[in-house]
Design a protein around this motif. Structure first.
Motif, PDB file in Angstrom:
ATOM      1  N   THR A 100       0.985  -1.096  -0.205  1.00 44.48           N
ATOM      2  CA  THR A 100       0.094   0.050   0.029  1.00 44.48           C
ATOM      3  C   THR A 100       0.935   1.476  -0.027  1.00 44.48           C
ATOM      4  O   THR A 100       1.978   1.206   0.698  1.00 44.48           O
ATOM      5  N   GLY A 101       0.450   2.291  -0.610  1.00 42.34           N
ATOM      6  CA  GLY A 101       1.065   3.398  -0.855  1.00 42.34           C
ATOM      7  C   GLY A 101       2.452   3.499  -1.864  1.00 42.34           C
ATOM      8  O   GLY A 101       2.298   2.693  -2.822  1.00 42.34           O
ATOM      9  N   SER A 102       3.489   3.920  -1.410  1.00 44.10           N
ATOM     10  CA  SER A 102       4.802   3.959  -2.588  1.00 44.10           C
ATOM     11  C   SER A 102       5.934   3.114  -2.074  1.00 44.10           C
ATOM     12  O   SER A 102       6.833   3.350  -2.353  1.00 44.10           O
ATOM     13  N   GLY A 103       5.613   1.824  -1.363  1.00 45.20           N
ATOM     14  CA  GLY A 103       6.552   0.972  -0.843  1.00 45.20           C
ATOM     15  C   GLY A 103       6.620   0.084  -1.996  1.00 45.20           C
ATOM     16  O   GLY A 103       6.452   0.100  -3.269  1.00 45.20           O
ATOM     17  N   SER A 104       7.675  -0.838  -1.273  1.00 45.19           N
ATOM     18  CA  SER A 104       8.380  -1.838  -2.735  1.00 45.19           C
ATOM     19  C   SER A 104       8.744  -3.051  -1.814  1.00 45.19           C
ATOM     20  O   SER A 104       8.724  -3.321  -0.609  1.00 45.19           O
TER      21      SER A 104
END
Length: 695
Positions: A100-104
């Motif tokens: 979720t969001g801009s994670g990796s």
């Protein structure tokens, strides 16, 4: 992002296949998975079900010691380590996760004796639900560990979570559709016709195919598609395998049912990362005798599959009306042996590789045209560029002064390549002195069956720069053919030098195979996309290494281009603003220690009348050991260095450049490789001759 309505349909399916150690559902514990103490922790959900690493919480106490945040530019990193796994045979890892969001999220494999972890898969794509990733694990004689690195984004609601890890024997392409994750197969959504999960004791609407192939009963499962919802003249339904992560060649097998062959078309394709399709099999007229009106008859299919790069297998059914019938699919398997003993083995394209260090390999001169290609070499010196391979080896050269005539046509012919295949050719060339570069060098494809036919596949468009430039071209041939390098010189005054080196041939499109534009492996860095995890040492030097392409600003020092492509990037010490003796240090990311030797290879450039020194250190717990060094002007060419060293504990490799007596002291490095094991022998026998005119 995968569409997981299929998971909803199969939510009650029970797992039948054997799961190997390393599998975990995280229901009540982490099954031996642990968080690396040097990084932020993965946290098990209070009720089990999944583990996650979330964005920074102000109340959270950061881990003590050198944390991941200090190593990756301040971003949060959680590292999850599996227990030691002993998988003697090939296996498939399936990961159910959510970003979720801009994670990796990245998955790596750690093997004993390797300096760096081997990347298996990664994703930065956010998802609104749980999604699945599949990756093939190759067998390993030594115990290995699975490393999962999660990087949540900076936003407060960013997180990376893992719901389930399944490791099962065999290939990720294989599936009997008995498990809820459906082996990572996904439906390519169509508003009217789609693949669905059948079986499980349920009655299919308008469909009386009830027995699967795996168990031959009503409780087993399979995939099916029916035409009753088709609305237009042609409706297409596709079910797609996960993307392969290792090269595969062998026999793909599956079972299918087809109620009516007159109203549908059933085909199997491969699809690569560029979206290009290639047909493997089609149920055509030759199969009409197999179409049966007897419900429940499964028909076996075997087809040879060659996948030197990542592909997906696509099972596609097209209907021409709502009465087009139905198709069912079950028990997909793969064997590394071809389906038939008469099948030709996979062609090894490396027979066309050549660095010209030991001769012309399988390349020949065309005697009819009086070719003037010559294999030449020079010792490293400040006046002449060396070869591309090592800087002190051999390469091919054509020049108008080499022959008795003022002009020439040079033709260099490669080995025969089989037809009906796609190839990627890579090589290096260097030009000097040509006024019309379109005649300097051209590459043709020569087909000699049914008369000689020549097709141009590459031509030179660069100016005569006198540096080694990388070139690549993708081509396909329907018949056996040869690659021909042609250099044309019409008159003495219009010609110059043409040099060739480091030929490399691989199967598939150049964009799909490993090349200079691909992201480097851990321990490998060509600086094309940045520093690859290397960092500037801010505490014990006077300046930073600078990232640059093209020549350095100061004349008569530094390279004219990088080593990787000639037109790319490298790191160098700019001597102008420094005082004599001031330095710049570059640190690698931490390298694991091993009991045996390790090998560091890189290219360096030390040209200039005031050149200082270049040193390589191994830094273990703050103790520096110099393992390699050079001082003073070395050559106008890029030279290859090879360093074998031993260190049984974690350490860092440090490149240190020291400014010399004058501003003509630029020092550059490029193409770094760190690997476990001894270095290969460097067999360079340079024979100095007057024929090298690349000056």
């Amino acid at each position: 992002m995968l569409v997981f309505y299929l998971l909803t349909l199969a939510a009650t399916i029970q797992a039948h296949s054997q799961l190997l150690p390393g599998s975990c559902s995280f229901e009540s514990n982490t099954c031996g998975y642990t968080s690396d103490a040097d990084f932020h922790s993965w946290i098990l959900h209070s009720d089990g079900r999944f583990v996650a690493v979330d964005a920074d919480d102000p109340s959270e106490k950061p881990p003590e010691g050198p944390t991941a945040a200090s190593r990756v530019g301040g971003e949060k990193l959680g590292v999850l380590l599996s227990p030691a796994l002993e998988h003697s045979d090939r296996s498939c890892l399936r990961l159910v996760y959510q970003v979720t969001g801009s994670g990796s999220l990245e998955v790596l494999q750690r093997s004993r004796g390797r300096s760096f972890d081997r990347p298996l898969w990664s994703s930065r794509t956010p998802s609104d639900s749980w999604v699945i990733a599949s990756m093939d694990l190759q067998s390993d004689a030594e115990p290995t560990r699975i490393i999962i690195e999660g990087r949540p984004g900076p936003a407060a609601d960013s997180s990376v979570a893992i719901f389930e890890i399944d490791i099962s024997p065999g290939y990720c392409l294989e599936c009997d559709f008995e498990e809820s994750h459906l082996c990572g197969y996904s439906n390519q959504w169509n508003a009217n016709v789609n693949w669905y999960v059948g079986g499980g004791g349920g009655q299919l609407f308008h469909n009386d195919m009830q027995h699967d192939h795996t168990f031959n009963n009503r409780t087993g499962h399979f995939m099916y598609v029916d035409s009753i919802y088709a609305k237009t003249f042609i409706e297409v339904a596709k079910v797609v395998s996960p993307m392969t992560t290792v090269p595969m060649s062998g026999c793909l097998s599956f079972q299918y049912q087809r109620s009516d062959g007159r109203g549908n078309l059933f085909s199997v394709y491969t699809r690569d990362r560029l979206g290009q399709y290639q047909e493997l099999w089609r149920a055509g007229p030759e199969s009409r005798s197999e179409w049966s009106d007897t419900v429940g008859e499964w028909i076996p299919v075997q087809v040879d599959l060659r996948a030197p790069y990542s592909i997906q297998v696509v099972f596609e059914v097209a209907f021409n009306s709502p009465r087009g019938g139905r198709v069912a699919l079950d028990d997909i398997s793969f064997s590394p042996e071809f389906c038939s003993k008469d099948t030709e083995p996979t062609f090894d394209p490396s027979i066309a590789n050549c660095d010209f260090e030991s001769g012309l390999c399988r390349y020949t001169q065309d005697q009819v045209t009086g070719s003037s290609w010559r294999r030449v070499s020079v010792n490293p010196n400040i006046f002449r560029n060396g070869d591309h391979t090592t800087g002190a080896g051999s390469f091919l050269l054509a020049h108008s002064r080499l022959g008795p005539r003022s002009g020439y046509v040079s033709r260099l012919m490669g080995p025969v390549l089989p037809g009906n295949m796609k190839y990627c050719l890579r090589f290096y060339f260097s030009l000097r002195g040509f006024n019309q570069t379109d005649q300097a060098l051209t590459v043709y494809l020569l087909q000699q069956q049914n008369g000689e036919r020549q097709e141009k596949i590459w031509t030179q468009g660069e100016k005569s720069r006198g540096i080694w430039i990388a070139a690549e071209t993708t081509f396909q041939t329907t018949q056996p053919a040869k690659v021909v390098f042609v250099s044309t010189c019409k008159s003495f005054w219009d010609c110059g030098s043409v040099a060739l080196d480091d030929f490399s041939m691989s199967l598939g499109d150049c964009e799909l195979t490993e090349g200079t534009s691909s992201s480097p492996l851990p321990g490998h860095c060509d600086f094309e996309a940045g520093l690859c995890g290397y960092s500037q040492d801010k505490h014990s030097d006077a300046a930073d290494w600078e990232w640059r392409r093209g020549p350095t600003p100061t004349s008569y020092t530094g390279p004219r281009g990088d080593h990787t492509t000639g037109l790319g990037y490298y790191l160098y010490l700019e001597a102008s603003p420094l005082l004599p003796g001031q330095n710049s240090r570059l640190r690698s990311r931490p390298v694991r220690g091993t009991r045996g030797p390790q090998c560091l290879r890189f290219f360096y450039h030390m040209y200039g009348s005031g050149t200082g020194r270049l040193l390589v250190h191994v830094d273990k717990d703050g103790e520096d050991e110099v393992v390699w060094q050079r001082g003073g002007e070395q050559s106008v060419a890029w030279l290859r260095a090879q360093v074998e060293y031993q260190c049984d504990s974690q350490h860092q490799i440090v490149f240190e450049a020291i400014r010399g007596s004058s501003v003509r002291s630029d020092i550059a490095i490029d193409d770094i490789i760190v690997e476990g094991g001894p270095c290969p022998e460097m067999e360079i026998q340079a024979t100095v001759g007057p024929s090298n005119e690349i000056e």
